[in-house]
Design a protein around this motif. Structure first.
Motif, PDB file in Angstrom:
ATOM      1  N   CYS A  25      14.806   3.046 100.960  1.00 34.42           N
ATOM      2  CA  CYS A  25      14.592   3.206  99.111  1.00 34.42           C
ATOM      3  C   CYS A  25      15.926   3.050  98.289  1.00 34.42           C
ATOM      4  CB  CYS A  25      14.052   4.433  98.591  1.00 34.42           C
ATOM      5  SG  CYS A  25      12.132   4.492  98.228  1.00 34.42           S
ATOM      6  N   LEU A  44       9.429  10.480 106.169  1.00 34.88           N
ATOM      7  CA  LEU A  44       9.991  10.407 104.626  1.00 34.88           C
ATOM      8  C   LEU A  44      11.624   9.551 104.495  1.00 34.88           C
ATOM      9  CD1 LEU A  44       8.177  13.155 102.993  1.00 34.88           C
ATOM     10  CD2 LEU A  44       8.160  11.310 102.534  1.00 34.88           C
ATOM     11  N   ALA A  62      12.595   7.095 102.525  1.00 38.58           N
ATOM     12  CA  ALA A  62      13.970   7.260 101.261  1.00 38.58           C
ATOM     13  C   ALA A  62      15.118   6.338 101.796  1.00 38.58           C
ATOM     14  CB  ALA A  62      14.289   8.695 101.491  1.00 38.58           C
ATOM     15  N   ALA A 122      15.145  13.248 100.003  1.00 38.20           N
ATOM     16  CA  ALA A 122      13.567  13.520 100.956  1.00 38.20           C
ATOM     17  C   ALA A 122      12.820  15.100 101.984  1.00 38.20           C
ATOM     18  CB  ALA A 122      13.943  12.257 103.155  1.00 38.20           C
ATOM     19  N   LEU A 167       6.971   8.196  97.188  1.00 34.83           N
ATOM     20  CA  LEU A 167       7.544   9.038  98.898  1.00 34.83           C
ATOM     21  C   LEU A 167       6.855  10.057  98.311  1.00 34.83           C
ATOM     22  CD1 LEU A 167      11.562   8.525  97.850  1.00 34.83           C
ATOM     23  CD2 LEU A 167       9.985   8.056 100.039  1.00 34.83           C
ATOM     24  N   TRP A 180      19.332  10.223  99.717  1.00 40.45           N
ATOM     25  CA  TRP A 180      18.591  10.408  99.756  1.00 40.45           C
ATOM     26  C   TRP A 180      18.068  10.946 101.276  1.00 40.45           C
ATOM     27  CZ3 TRP A 180      15.586   6.787  96.823  1.00 40.45           C
ATOM     28  CH2 TRP A 180      15.894   6.598  95.916  1.00 40.45           C
TER      29      TRP A 180
END
Length: 184
Positions: free
Chosen positions: A60, A53, A57, A99, A162, A95
């Motif tokens: 993203c 993740l 992330a 996550a 996510l 971020w």
């Protein structure tokens, strides 16, 4: 109770990052996120999912914040240490820290894409506006509505993505997902 500790830890990182950035330093956010991630990985039952993740992330963050910066709609304080396309390390640290909530305090979003979309579309821009107004960590170029819409769309897509991946990867690990009501 672990989920509340996870949420509190993330909030501490958020404040360290935006206050530090507002004062010209990316270091508090980066160190806070590193410490938070190390602690969460240590106690997590979903280490592999959590680490995966973090990678998604970060992608993203590069898209959402890189697009915002690249379009010239926002400027970040403490941007001296940035990753192309103009994303400061303290934003990427946020971020990473975020996550680390997805399998823990935010695990309840995993099977609720509508809620995740709504929370992302509302909460994402609000967090940036808080960083902007409270600590001058972000500056929005007029008209600020376009940056707000960008953030709402970006976070409205990123959070369900996510959260869905968190649910899928945790289930694949056979891990127990912690919900906010768990007293563990």
């Amino acid at each position: 109770m672990k989920s509340w500790g996870n949420l509190l830890g993330y909030e501490i990182v958020w404040f360290a990052a935006v206050i530090g950035a507002g004062r010209g330093s990316a270091l508090p956010g980066c160190l806070g996120a590193a410490a938070f991630m190390a602690l969460q990985i240590r106690v997590s039952r979903q280490r592999v999912a959590d680490l995966r993740l973090v990678g998604i992330a970060l992608l993203c963050g590069l898209i959402v914040d890189g697009g915002l910066s690249g379009l010239g709609w926002a400027h970040y304080a403490a941007a001296g240490l940035s990753v192309p396309p103009g994303v400061p390390l303290w934003i990427l640290a946020l971020w990473v820290a975020f996550a680390m909530t997805l399998n823990h305090s935010m695990a309840w979003l995993g099977g609720r894409p509508g809620w995740a979309c709504a929370l992302g579309a509302l909460g994402g821009p609000l967090a940036y506006w808080g960083a902007s107004r409270g600590w001058q960590a972000v500056f929005f170029e007029p008209p600020a509505a376009r940056a707000t819409i960008w953030l709402a769309v970006g976070w409205g897509i990123a959070l369900p993505l996510l959260a869905g991946l968190a649910a899928r990867w945790s289930a694949a690990d056979g891990s127990h997902r912690i919900s906010p009501g768990d007293a563990r």
